[in-house]
Design an enzyme around this catalytic site. Structure first.
Site, PDB file in Angstrom:
ATOM      1  CD  GLN A  33      42.692 -37.269  44.088  1.00 50.67           C
ATOM      2  OE1 GLN A  33      41.964 -37.131  45.060  1.00 50.67           O
ATOM      3  NE2 GLN A  33      42.695 -38.364  43.350  1.00 50.67           N
ATOM      4  CG  HIS A  89      41.399 -31.831  33.320  1.00 48.83           C
ATOM      5  ND1 HIS A  89      40.638 -30.864  32.677  1.00 48.83           N
ATOM      6  CD2 HIS A  89      42.538 -31.206  33.706  1.00 48.83           C
ATOM      7  CE1 HIS A  89      41.297 -29.719  32.700  1.00 48.83           C
ATOM      8  NE2 HIS A  89      42.455 -29.905  33.314  1.00 48.83           N
ATOM      9  CG  HIS A 132      43.227 -34.693  38.027  1.00 45.21           C
ATOM     10  ND1 HIS A 132      42.814 -35.530  37.009  1.00 45.21           N
ATOM     11  CD2 HIS A 132      42.759 -35.258  39.177  1.00 45.21           C
ATOM     12  CE1 HIS A 132      42.123 -36.539  37.507  1.00 45.21           C
ATOM     13  NE2 HIS A 132      42.081 -36.407  38.829  1.00 45.21           N
ATOM     14  CG  ASN A 189      45.666 -42.205  41.443  1.00 44.51           C
ATOM     15  OD1 ASN A 189      46.694 -42.671  41.910  1.00 44.51           O
ATOM     16  ND2 ASN A 189      44.609 -41.930  42.182  1.00 44.51           N
TER      17      ASN A 189
END
Length: 380
Positions: free
Chosen positions: A213, A209, A211, A198
């Site tokens: 998942q 940050h 990233h 996302n």
């Protein structure tokens, strides 16, 4: 290029270039470092110096009797951090002022989510008893939300994006996706593995940050269940035929020896791109080193093109649709889907009545127009 990493029980292993190092956080969660092929990091990793803390209990999922879908009720997620100041970034390397989730400097890091939607339990009382159990319909049915949720950090930098990383780093990210797909698929109770990113506050991101998942579900997701019904209605050649159909259209935005990226014929979102491999492969773990190499180049170009559409970064969701762990491995093909609600520089598409309530999408931009814009934005 050496063969990609598949699975490592612990300690350190290496393809000869990208290296994987596994450790434990103080509360017992796994943390795994993936070092770039050209890393400048030492093999040593700092320990987690925080006091051990209890993890929340595994959530419970409830069945929606009207659809048969399972809803995980994970109230511990209410406590997660939302847009903290940069000096308290929980995904940055730990410091005395910021005792973060990641104890050491890293290239790419993956760790178990502290408050997951699924897991940390993989088995136990109240766990699903297989797909037949989950497919039955009844009032008041609930099960443990077994499974696993991981966070993948693409860079130690507090800001930036995956589009801005080096080609070497992008290759490490792809390797980590493949490695975690294999590892999570081997866990008991896991039925499907879903890596995703996302990006942007418009999507609902709570941390700036860079990233993503990875979710390991105890069921086959509703979107994949619908895909299975489509394959049953069309036939096992569905993905092969879709690829051929799209390659002949004017909506292809990138094409290589192993992958094709295109705006699909019936795109739902103002910006939507699908990326398909040229052969039948069920998930990232099944890709070859050559396919991962090419994807790293292609994906970096695609993300940079998406950001070049406007003067400010484009919010998006990227989703790896993979075959279930134990079913339809020969007819569901790995696919990446990138979607963005941005329909103009200052306008977003919101899911209102028809989309949100009925699941019936109305497209604001013709797919051919969206493809032409992206083709122009992607650098040669």
């Amino acid at each position: 290029m050496p063969r990609p990493l598949l699975t490592t029980p612990g300690g350190a292993s290496s393809t000869g270039e990208i290296t994987k190092r596994s450790f434990k956080l103080t509360d017992g969660r796994d943390i795994i470092y993936f070092d770039d092929a050209d890393t400048v990091l030492s093999p040593e990793r700092a320990p987690d110096l925080r006091e051990p803390a209890a993890r929340p209990p595994t959530a419970t999922m409830r069945q929606d009797v009207l659809t048969g879908e399972w809803i995980s009720v994970a109230s511990a997620r209410q406590n997660r951090i939302v847009l903290p100041p940069s000096h308290l970034d929980p995904l940055a390397p730990a410091s005395a002022e910021n005792p973060s989730e990641i104890p050491s400097l890293y290239d790419v890091a993956v760790f178990e989510n502290k408050s997951p939607s699924f897991g940390p339990a993989l088995t136990g009382p109240g766990s699903p008893e297989g797909l037949d159990d989950l497919s039955r319909i009844g009032l008041g049915r609930n099960r443990q939300s077994v499974g696993r949720c991981e966070v993948m950090c693409f860079s130690p930098e507090r800001t930036g994006s995956l589009a801005g990383v080096s080609l070497s780093r992008m290759r490490t990210v792809v390797e980590a996706w493949a490695d975690r797909t294999a590892a999570l698929s081997a866990l008991p109770g896991v039925q499907q593995v879903f890596p995703f990113e996302n990006r942007g506050e418009a999507i609902g991101v709570t941390l700036h940050h860079p990233h993503g998942q990875i979710y390991a579900y105890p069921f086959i997701t509703p979107r994949t269940a619908q895909l299975i019904r489509s394959i049953q209605g069309y036939g096992g050649s569905l993905f092969e035929d879709v690829l051929s159909f799209e390659q002949k259209s004017g909506r292809v935005v990138l094409r290589g020896e192993h992958w094709t990226a295109f705006v699909p014929f019936a795109a739902r979102w103002p910006l939507e791109v699908h990326v398909l491999p040229h052969r039948q492969v069920p998930d990232l773990a099944g890709t070859t080193a050559e396919e991962r190499d090419e994807f790293s180049h292609l994906y970096r170009r695609l993300l940079r093109g998406v950001d070049a559409l406007y003067a400010t970064p484009t919010p998006y969701i990227t989703a790896w649709h993979q075959a279930p762990v134990h079913a339809h491995r020969n007819d569901i093909r790995l696919m990446l889907q990138l979607t963005s609600p941005r329909r103009e520089e200052t306008k977003l598409k919101y899911l209102a009545g028809s989309e949100a309530a009925m699941g019936a999408f109305i497209a604001d931009i013709p797919p051919e127009t969206a493809a032409a814009r992206l083709q122009e934005a992607i650098e040669p």
